[in-house]
Design a protein around this motif. Structure first.
Motif, PDB file in Angstrom:
ATOM      1  N   VAL A 105      55.575  58.805  23.438  1.00 11.34           N
ATOM      2  CA  VAL A 105      54.718  59.017  24.349  1.00 11.34           C
ATOM      3  C   VAL A 105      55.134  59.451  25.324  1.00 11.34           C
ATOM      4  O   VAL A 105      56.603  60.238  25.716  1.00 11.34           O
ATOM      5  N   LEU A 106      54.553  61.004  25.681  1.00  9.01           N
ATOM      6  CA  LEU A 106      54.984  61.966  26.969  1.00  9.01           C
ATOM      7  C   LEU A 106      54.439  61.954  28.287  1.00  9.01           C
ATOM      8  O   LEU A 106      52.973  62.276  27.990  1.00  9.01           O
ATOM      9  N   ARG A 107      54.909  61.868  29.170  1.00  9.77           N
ATOM     10  CA  ARG A 107      54.505  62.384  30.396  1.00  9.77           C
ATOM     11  C   ARG A 107      54.891  63.267  31.275  1.00  9.77           C
ATOM     12  O   ARG A 107      55.946  63.125  31.891  1.00  9.77           O
ATOM     13  N   PRO A 108      54.755  64.245  30.529  1.00  7.10           N
ATOM     14  CA  PRO A 108      55.455  65.635  31.244  1.00  7.10           C
ATOM     15  C   PRO A 108      55.144  65.810  32.436  1.00  7.10           C
ATOM     16  O   PRO A 108      54.238  66.470  33.185  1.00  7.10           O
ATOM     17  N   VAL A 109      56.164  65.824  33.440  1.00 10.11           N
ATOM     18  CA  VAL A 109      56.662  66.169  34.689  1.00 10.11           C
ATOM     19  C   VAL A 109      57.913  67.582  34.722  1.00 10.11           C
ATOM     20  O   VAL A 109      58.653  67.188  34.050  1.00 10.11           O
ATOM     21  N   ASN A 110      58.501  67.912  35.673  1.00 11.05           N
ATOM     22  CA  ASN A 110      59.295  68.446  35.935  1.00 11.05           C
ATOM     23  C   ASN A 110      60.408  68.012  36.311  1.00 11.05           C
ATOM     24  O   ASN A 110      60.142  66.536  36.933  1.00 11.05           O
ATOM     25  N   ALA A 111      61.464  68.347  36.948  1.00 14.72           N
ATOM     26  CA  ALA A 111      62.810  68.131  37.589  1.00 14.72           C
ATOM     27  C   ALA A 111      62.607  67.259  38.776  1.00 14.72           C
ATOM     28  O   ALA A 111      62.922  66.440  39.015  1.00 14.72           O
ATOM     29  N   GLU A 112      61.738  67.704  39.187  1.00  9.00           N
ATOM     30  CA  GLU A 112      60.594  67.627  40.922  1.00  9.00           C
ATOM     31  C   GLU A 112      59.559  66.124  40.339  1.00  9.00           C
ATOM     32  O   GLU A 112      59.611  65.598  41.267  1.00  9.00           O
ATOM     33  N   PRO A 153      48.708  62.895  32.771  1.00 11.53           N
ATOM     34  CA  PRO A 153      47.965  61.917  31.324  1.00 11.53           C
ATOM     35  C   PRO A 153      49.118  62.253  30.263  1.00 11.53           C
ATOM     36  O   PRO A 153      49.352  63.206  30.633  1.00 11.53           O
ATOM     37  N   PRO A 154      48.651  61.138  29.822  1.00  8.37           N
ATOM     38  CA  PRO A 154      50.287  60.768  28.491  1.00  8.37           C
ATOM     39  C   PRO A 154      49.444  61.501  27.319  1.00  8.37           C
ATOM     40  O   PRO A 154      48.173  61.331  27.382  1.00  8.37           O
ATOM     41  N   VAL A 155      50.832  61.969  26.765  1.00  7.61           N
ATOM     42  CA  VAL A 155      50.112  62.407  25.589  1.00  7.61           C
ATOM     43  C   VAL A 155      51.275  61.263  24.216  1.00  7.61           C
ATOM     44  O   VAL A 155      52.511  61.219  24.556  1.00  7.61           O
ATOM     45  N   VAL A 156      50.755  61.337  23.526  1.00  8.12           N
ATOM     46  CA  VAL A 156      51.175  60.439  22.084  1.00  8.12           C
ATOM     47  C   VAL A 156      51.417  61.783  21.266  1.00  8.12           C
ATOM     48  O   VAL A 156      50.233  61.944  20.566  1.00  8.12           O
ATOM     49  N   LEU A 157      52.369  61.717  20.625  1.00  5.73           N
ATOM     50  CA  LEU A 157      52.920  62.886  19.584  1.00  5.73           C
ATOM     51  C   LEU A 157      53.450  61.728  18.388  1.00  5.73           C
ATOM     52  O   LEU A 157      54.635  61.728  18.400  1.00  5.73           O
ATOM     53  N   GLY A 158      52.930  62.387  17.347  1.00  3.14           N
ATOM     54  CA  GLY A 158      53.268  61.609  15.609  1.00  3.14           C
ATOM     55  C   GLY A 158      53.428  62.743  14.788  1.00  3.14           C
ATOM     56  O   GLY A 158      52.846  63.696  15.123  1.00  3.14           O
ATOM     57  N   THR A 159      54.191  62.186  14.350  1.00  4.03           N
ATOM     58  CA  THR A 159      55.033  63.174  13.255  1.00  4.03           C
ATOM     59  C   THR A 159      55.765  62.592  11.454  1.00  4.03           C
ATOM     60  O   THR A 159      55.820  61.692  11.663  1.00  4.03           O
ATOM     61  N   GLY A 160      55.171  63.049  10.852  1.00  8.09           N
ATOM     62  CA  GLY A 160      55.329  62.437   9.443  1.00  8.09           C
ATOM     63  C   GLY A 160      55.839  63.142   8.482  1.00  8.09           C
ATOM     64  O   GLY A 160      55.474  64.255   8.487  1.00  8.09           O
ATOM     65  N   LEU A 161      57.104  62.994   8.167  1.00  5.16           N
ATOM     66  CA  LEU A 161      57.579  64.019   7.189  1.00  5.16           C
ATOM     67  C   LEU A 161      58.132  63.093   6.113  1.00  5.16           C
ATOM     68  O   LEU A 161      58.762  62.004   6.005  1.00  5.16           O
ATOM     69  N   ASN A 162      57.948  63.588   5.574  1.00  7.81           N
ATOM     70  CA  ASN A 162      57.990  63.019   3.267  1.00  7.81           C
ATOM     71  C   ASN A 162      59.800  63.585   3.619  1.00  7.81           C
ATOM     72  O   ASN A 162      60.092  64.915   3.421  1.00  7.81           O
ATOM     73  N   VAL A 163      60.090  62.285   3.427  1.00 10.71           N
ATOM     74  CA  VAL A 163      61.262  62.192   2.773  1.00 10.71           C
ATOM     75  C   VAL A 163      62.141  62.468   1.144  1.00 10.71           C
ATOM     76  O   VAL A 163      62.355  63.002   0.567  1.00 10.71           O
ATOM     77  N   THR A 164      62.008  61.003   1.028  1.00  7.41           N
ATOM     78  CA  THR A 164      62.043  60.262  -0.632  1.00  7.41           C
ATOM     79  C   THR A 164      60.961  60.578  -1.395  1.00  7.41           C
ATOM     80  O   THR A 164      60.713  59.991  -2.174  1.00  7.41           O
ATOM     81  N   LEU A 165      59.986  60.920  -1.377  1.00  7.73           N
ATOM     82  CA  LEU A 165      58.504  60.794  -2.150  1.00  7.73           C
ATOM     83  C   LEU A 165      58.643  62.228  -3.477  1.00  7.73           C
ATOM     84  O   LEU A 165      59.525  63.225  -2.789  1.00  7.73           O
ATOM     85  N   THR A 166      58.377  61.640  -4.402  1.00  8.41           N
ATOM     86  CA  THR A 166      58.535  62.245  -5.499  1.00  8.41           C
ATOM     87  C   THR A 166      57.389  63.501  -6.134  1.00  8.41           C
ATOM     88  O   THR A 166      56.291  63.140  -5.606  1.00  8.41           O
ATOM     89  N   ALA A 167      57.602  64.179  -6.738  1.00  6.44           N
ATOM     90  CA  ALA A 167      56.453  65.180  -7.277  1.00  6.44           C
ATOM     91  C   ALA A 167      55.077  64.100  -7.071  1.00  6.44           C
ATOM     92  O   ALA A 167      54.330  64.462  -7.248  1.00  6.44           O
ATOM     93  N   ALA A 168      55.261  62.779  -8.669  1.00  5.74           N
ATOM     94  CA  ALA A 168      54.240  61.886  -8.381  1.00  5.74           C
ATOM     95  C   ALA A 168      53.526  61.560  -7.255  1.00  5.74           C
ATOM     96  O   ALA A 168      52.180  60.993  -7.785  1.00  5.74           O
ATOM     97  N   GLU A 169      53.938  61.174  -6.211  1.00  4.42           N
ATOM     98  CA  GLU A 169      53.682  60.723  -5.372  1.00  4.42           C
ATOM     99  C   GLU A 169      53.329  61.201  -4.319  1.00  4.42           C
ATOM    100  O   GLU A 169      53.050  60.949  -3.166  1.00  4.42           O
ATOM    101  N   LEU A 170      53.175  62.882  -4.142  1.00 12.11           N
ATOM    102  CA  LEU A 170      52.879  63.347  -3.293  1.00 12.11           C
ATOM    103  C   LEU A 170      51.384  63.478  -3.424  1.00 12.11           C
ATOM    104  O   LEU A 170      50.613  63.687  -4.101  1.00 12.11           O
TER     105      LEU A 170
END
Length: 305
Positions: free
Chosen positions: A91-98, A161-178
Motif C-alpha cells: 500500500v502506497l500513500r505518496p506524500v513528501n517529507a512535509e 488516494p492510495p495505490v496498491v502495487l503488486g509484484t510477482g517474481l518467478n523464483v523456483t518455477l521449472t521450465a515445465a511450470e512456466l
C-alpha cells in the motif's frame, strides 16, 4: 542438476526475518504480513484500504505463499505452485517529507520505480542481470521473470488516494511450470541464490529507498534521487524497449507500429511511426518486434537486439 529442477526445494518465507523490527523500521515499512494462501494480495489490500483505511498506512506489505486468483494487466490470470514465487503487494500513500500529497500524475512512475528496485535486487542478491520492458515487466535475457501491477484505491476521506502495487517474481518455477515459453525464473538463470526471503527483503529495501526519495522530490522524475541520477534517467538506462521496433496494442483494438524512442515526463512511451509521426503511448501492451530495415535504407536498424 535436472532432477533438482524437477523437484526444487520450496521452503516457506522466513517470517521472523521479514518481520524483524530492525529491518522494518530501517526502511519505513509500517507492517508486513505473510499469508499461506489467498486469492490475490492486491485484491486483499484494495479491499482493506476501502473498509478500514487507517489500518493500512503507507508501506503496508502483504506477501502470500500461494495465490489462486492473481491477475496482471488486462485482467490476465495466472497461477504458480505454492512457494515458487515472490508474490507481494504494497500500500502506497505518496506524500513528501512535509506530508504534502504527490500530484497524481506522478503515480504513473510507481510501477517503473518498483521494476527498477526489483532489477537491482535480482542483480545484487542473485547475480542475475535484468532489464525493464515498458510499462511494467522485468526481463532476463529477453524473457519475462516478473510483472508489476499498480491499482488506484478509493479516495476514502479525501486525504491521499492510495495505490496498491503488486509484484510477482518467478523464483523456483521449472521450465515445465512456466506459463509461457517467453517466461523464465530465477532458478533457470544460474542464480547465486533462490532464497525467496533474501530476494523479498532486498526488493523491499531497495523499493523503500527509491520510493522515499521520489516522494521527497515531490514525484519529480527528473530530480536526482538516492544519491544518484534521476528516476527518469535510471529507468531509461535499463529499459530494453527503447531503440526497438514495437507494436503498441492500445485500448479499443487500436495499435501503433513504430520506433520506441524515449519516455516523457509522465513515464509514457513515445513511438515514432513509419511516417515520422510521434505517438504518446500511455497504456496498453507493447510487443518487441524483430529488427527490420525501412524501405530504401540499407541496414538502417540492423543493430537492434
Amino acid at each position: 542438476m535436472e532432477a533438482a529442477q524437477e523437484t526444487p526445494d520450496r521452503p516457506p518465507l522466513d517470517q521472523g526475518a521479514l518481520g524483524d523490527a530492525g529491518f522494518l523500521s530501517a526502511h519505513g515499512i509500517a507492517q508486513l504480513s505473510v499469508v499461506d494462501s489467498t486469492g490475490s494480495t492486491n485484491a486483499d489490500l484494495l479491499h482493506g484500504v476501502s473498509v478500514d483505511p487507517r489500518a493500512y498506512p503507507d508501506l503496508t506489505v502483504l506477501a502470500a505463499e500461494y495465490q489462486s486468483a492473481a491477475r496482471g494487466r488486462l485482467d490476465r490470470h495466472w497461477e504458480a505452485p505454492a512457494r515458487s514465487s515472490v508474490s507481494v503487494s504494497i500500500v502506497l500513500r505518496p506524500v513528501n517529507a512535509e506530508g504534502r500529497p504527490l500530484p497524481t500524475q506522478s503515480y504513473s512512475w510507481l510501477s517503473l520505480l518498483a521494476a527498477l528496485a526489483l532489477r537491482e535486487a535480482l542483480l545484487e542478491t542473485a547475480g542475475i542481470p535484468a532489464e525493464l520492458k515498458w510499462p511494467n515487466d522485468v526481463l532476463v535475457r529477453g524473457k519475462k521473470i516478473a510483472g508489476i501491477l499498480a491499482q488506484l484505491g478509493p479516495m476514502g476521506d479525501g486525504a491521499v488516494p492510495p495505490v496498491v502495487l503488486g509484484t510477482g517474481l518467478n523464483v523456483t518455477l521449472t521450465a515445465a511450470e512456466l506459463p509461457v515459453p517467453t517466461a523464465t525464473s530465477v532458478l533457470l538463470e544460474q542464480p547465486a541464490t533462490v532464497d525467496r526471503t533474501a530476494l523479498l527483503k532486498s526488493y523491499l529495501s531497495r523499493f523503500a529507498t527509491l520510493y522515499r526519495s521520489f516522494c521527497n522530490a515531490d514525484g519529480d522524475p527528473a530530480a536526482g534521487m538516492a544519491g544518484g541520477p534521476s528516476l527518469h534517467k535510471r529507468v531509461e538506462h535499463v529499459l530494453t524497449t527503447l531503440g526497438k521496433q514495437v507494436r503498441a496494442q492500445l485500448p479499443g483494438d487500436h495499435e501503433i507500429i513504430g520506433h520506441a524512442t524515449r519516455l516523457d515526463d509522465y513515464g509514457s512511451l513515445l513511438v515514432v511511426d513509419a511516417g515520422g509521426h510521434e505517438h504518446v503511448v500511455t497504456a496498453g501492451d507493447v510487443v518487441h518486434l524483430r529488427p527490420w530495415t525501412p524501405p530504401g535504407e540499407s541496414g538502417g536498424e540492423s543493430g537492434y537486439a
